[in-house]
Design a protein around this motif. Structure first.
Motif, PDB file in Angstrom:
ATOM      1  N   VAL A 180      20.015  22.624  14.508  1.00 30.02           N
ATOM      2  CA  VAL A 180      19.272  23.780  15.017  1.00 30.02           C
ATOM      3  C   VAL A 180      19.166  23.556  16.543  1.00 30.02           C
ATOM      4  CG1 VAL A 180      17.473  25.361  14.835  1.00 30.02           C
ATOM      5  CG2 VAL A 180      18.105  24.105  12.813  1.00 30.02           C
ATOM      6  N   THR A 181      19.792  24.519  17.430  1.00 30.02           N
ATOM      7  CA  THR A 181      19.722  24.237  18.762  1.00 30.02           C
ATOM      8  C   THR A 181      19.085  25.590  19.257  1.00 30.02           C
ATOM      9  OG1 THR A 181      22.050  23.410  18.861  1.00 30.02           O
ATOM     10  CG2 THR A 181      21.184  24.292  20.894  1.00 30.02           C
ATOM     11  N   VAL A 182      17.870  25.192  20.124  1.00 33.09           N
ATOM     12  CA  VAL A 182      16.933  26.283  20.476  1.00 33.09           C
ATOM     13  C   VAL A 182      17.105  26.150  21.983  1.00 33.09           C
ATOM     14  CG1 VAL A 182      14.508  27.049  20.623  1.00 33.09           C
ATOM     15  CG2 VAL A 182      15.434  25.815  18.567  1.00 33.09           C
ATOM     16  N   ASP A 183      17.592  27.072  22.543  1.00 30.39           N
ATOM     17  CA  ASP A 183      17.873  27.424  24.212  1.00 30.39           C
ATOM     18  C   ASP A 183      18.586  26.219  24.664  1.00 30.39           C
ATOM     19  OD1 ASP A 183      16.772  29.824  23.799  1.00 30.39           O
ATOM     20  OD2 ASP A 183      14.600  29.139  24.649  1.00 30.39           O
ATOM     21  N   GLY A 184      19.400  25.625  23.861  1.00 29.44           N
ATOM     22  CA  GLY A 184      20.313  24.661  24.513  1.00 29.44           C
ATOM     23  C   GLY A 184      19.975  23.199  24.137  1.00 29.44           C
ATOM     24  N   VAL A 185      18.742  23.108  23.412  1.00 31.34           N
ATOM     25  CA  VAL A 185      18.065  21.777  22.989  1.00 31.34           C
ATOM     26  C   VAL A 185      18.394  21.735  21.302  1.00 31.34           C
ATOM     27  CG1 VAL A 185      16.072  20.222  22.685  1.00 31.34           C
ATOM     28  CG2 VAL A 185      16.292  22.116  24.752  1.00 31.34           C
ATOM     29  N   GLU A 186      19.147  20.638  20.922  1.00 29.38           N
ATOM     30  CA  GLU A 186      19.558  20.433  19.686  1.00 29.38           C
ATOM     31  C   GLU A 186      18.645  19.527  18.890  1.00 29.38           C
ATOM     32  OE1 GLU A 186      23.241  18.556  16.963  1.00 29.38           O
ATOM     33  OE2 GLU A 186      23.829  19.768  18.878  1.00 29.38           O
ATOM     34  N   TYR A 187      18.221  20.145  17.745  1.00 36.64           N
ATOM     35  CA  TYR A 187      17.445  19.196  16.663  1.00 36.64           C
ATOM     36  C   TYR A 187      18.177  18.871  15.479  1.00 36.64           C
ATOM     37  CZ  TYR A 187      13.864  21.153  19.994  1.00 36.64           C
ATOM     38  OH  TYR A 187      13.008  21.518  20.904  1.00 36.64           O
ATOM     39  N   ASP A 188      18.092  17.963  14.925  1.00 39.88           N
ATOM     40  CA  ASP A 188      18.631  17.431  13.449  1.00 39.88           C
ATOM     41  C   ASP A 188      17.331  17.869  12.482  1.00 39.88           C
ATOM     42  OD1 ASP A 188      21.112  17.156  14.548  1.00 39.88           O
ATOM     43  OD2 ASP A 188      20.515  14.853  14.906  1.00 39.88           O
ATOM     44  N   ALA A 189      18.007  18.501  11.402  1.00 35.13           N
ATOM     45  CA  ALA A 189      16.929  18.432  10.241  1.00 35.13           C
ATOM     46  C   ALA A 189      17.493  18.418   8.923  1.00 35.13           C
ATOM     47  CB  ALA A 189      16.178  19.830  10.604  1.00 35.13           C
ATOM     48  N   GLN A 190      16.821  18.077   8.122  1.00 38.11           N
ATOM     49  CA  GLN A 190      16.993  18.437   6.569  1.00 38.11           C
ATOM     50  C   GLN A 190      16.055  19.560   5.927  1.00 38.11           C
ATOM     51  OE1 GLN A 190      18.902  16.331   4.210  1.00 38.11           O
ATOM     52  NE2 GLN A 190      19.755  15.698   6.010  1.00 38.11           N
ATOM     53  N   ALA A 191      16.865  20.456   5.520  1.00 38.28           N
ATOM     54  CA  ALA A 191      15.974  21.649   5.473  1.00 38.28           C
ATOM     55  C   ALA A 191      16.601  22.356   4.062  1.00 38.28           C
ATOM     56  CB  ALA A 191      16.363  22.698   6.425  1.00 38.28           C
ATOM     57  N   ALA A 192      15.743  23.082   3.364  1.00 37.81           N
ATOM     58  CA  ALA A 192      16.056  23.924   1.988  1.00 37.81           C
ATOM     59  C   ALA A 192      16.227  25.057   2.660  1.00 37.81           C
ATOM     60  CB  ALA A 192      14.982  23.836   1.459  1.00 37.81           C
ATOM     61  N   MET A 193      15.461  25.671   3.654  1.00 39.08           N
ATOM     62  CA  MET A 193      15.432  27.019   4.481  1.00 39.08           C
ATOM     63  C   MET A 193      15.038  26.858   5.926  1.00 39.08           C
ATOM     64  SD  MET A 193      12.913  30.171   3.073  1.00 39.08           S
ATOM     65  CE  MET A 193      11.235  29.059   3.734  1.00 39.08           C
ATOM     66  N   ILE A 194      15.884  27.499   6.611  1.00 37.11           N
ATOM     67  CA  ILE A 194      15.717  27.840   8.046  1.00 37.11           C
ATOM     68  C   ILE A 194      15.475  29.157   8.430  1.00 37.11           C
ATOM     69  CG2 ILE A 194      16.601  27.442  10.305  1.00 37.11           C
ATOM     70  CD1 ILE A 194      18.417  25.225   9.095  1.00 37.11           C
TER      71      ILE A 194
END
Length: 299
Positions: A180-194
């Motif tokens: 998930v990239t928010v305003d150019g900053v990337e985050y890695d996630a384990q997700a059932a829902m985004i």
């Protein structure tokens, strides 16, 4: 004398001849000039609203669900024609977030007596063109639930139809890997829902996604939910209901971020929804459109 177009969706769960007449009676008593037009298929609401904008009406009122509402809203982006909401569908999440009365006559009275306010929208660019959302778009479990809930179930059980679908599909659902990239900053996630939220409540006013999520702030809020079984899902909902802060480590069931442009990529293709309507599959990019439309809210 104000001029309005009332767009109705006869297929919506709570849009009936009687409820449409109740709205028309309120407009008539207020001395408004208005026209009632019913949708017959996909895209009708947007076409009717676009024609109303070209005709310089004062208000486009929509009596139906969130899908019909957003079709019409897309045609109003950047114009001075106001959007009015008469809840007639299953969820009517935007109307709930704006505290529009659920009854047809009371909602119509709000349109006559309320005031206008500019509302942010979210925008997602897809292969067929730009799509807009007012409450939230999402990938994963929420989109699966929207796709698995049948129209006849929604008409019979209302919001309970979605809850029943969640209980049915959650035992088989597993989290996926996402970037998930928010305003150019990337985050890695384990997700059932985004979820990418413009409004803060998914079951107004009971279930809130998080603190400070607003359709007036020029931002979108990302809510990432991790759940690999029913118990994880229950804990995630409990986390949301109590508005608990995100914590690190294995105890994190909800993650939050805020920005103007959000990119979601997943290791496996996930369905996407916008305000409860099918929106293709991942990846997607959503961006905020500040003060996109004018909407009538209670005075």
């Amino acid at each position: 004398m104000s001029r309005a177009v009332l767009i109705t969706n006869p297929a919506a769960a709570r849009t009936t001849h009687e409820s449409v007449k109740a709205v028309s009676d309120v407009f008539r008593r207020a001395g408004w000039r208005f026209e009632v037009l019913a949708t017959t298929g996909p895209g009708d609401a947007r076409r009717i609203a676009a024609h109303a904008v070209a005709d310089s009406v004062d208000l486009v009122a929509v009596q139906g669900g969130d899908g019909t509402t957003m079709q019409a809203a897309a045609a109003l982006v950047g114009s001075d024609v106001a959007l009015g909401l008469v809840p007639g569908g299953t969820g009517n999440l935007l109307a709930g977030n704006l505290r529009i009365p659920r009854g047809a006559a009371r909602a119509a009275a709000t349109l006559v007596k309320g005031h206008r306010r500019r509302l942010d929208l979210g925008r997602m660019d897809r292969a067929h063109g730009a799509a807009y959302f007012s409450v939230a778009c999402g990938a994963g479990l929420d989109a699966w639930v929207m796709g698995e809930t049948r129209s006849e179930e929604k008409r019979r059980w209302g919001i309970g139809a979605y809850i029943a679908t969640v209980l049915r599909v959650l035992p088989e659902f597993r989290s996926f890997s996402a970037a998930v990239t928010v305003d150019g900053v990337e985050y890695d996630a384990q997700a059932a829902m985004i979820m990418v939220a413009n409004c803060g409540e998914v079951i107004p006013p009971i279930l809130k996604l998080g603190h400070g999520i607003s359709p007036w702030d020029g931002k979108l809020d990302v809510v990432v939910v991790r759940a690999n079984d029913v118990w994880d899902g229950v804990r995630a909902v409990w986390h949301v209901l109590r508005d608990l802060p995100a914590t690190g480590g294995s105890g994190t069931f909800i993650g939050y971020a805020r920005g103007e442009t959000i990119r979601v990529e997943t290791d496996s293709s996930q369905p996407v929804e916008l305000d409860g309507e099918a929106g293709g599959a991942t990846p997607f990019t959503a961006s905020v459109v500040p003060e996109a439309i004018s909407v009538v809210v209670p005075a």
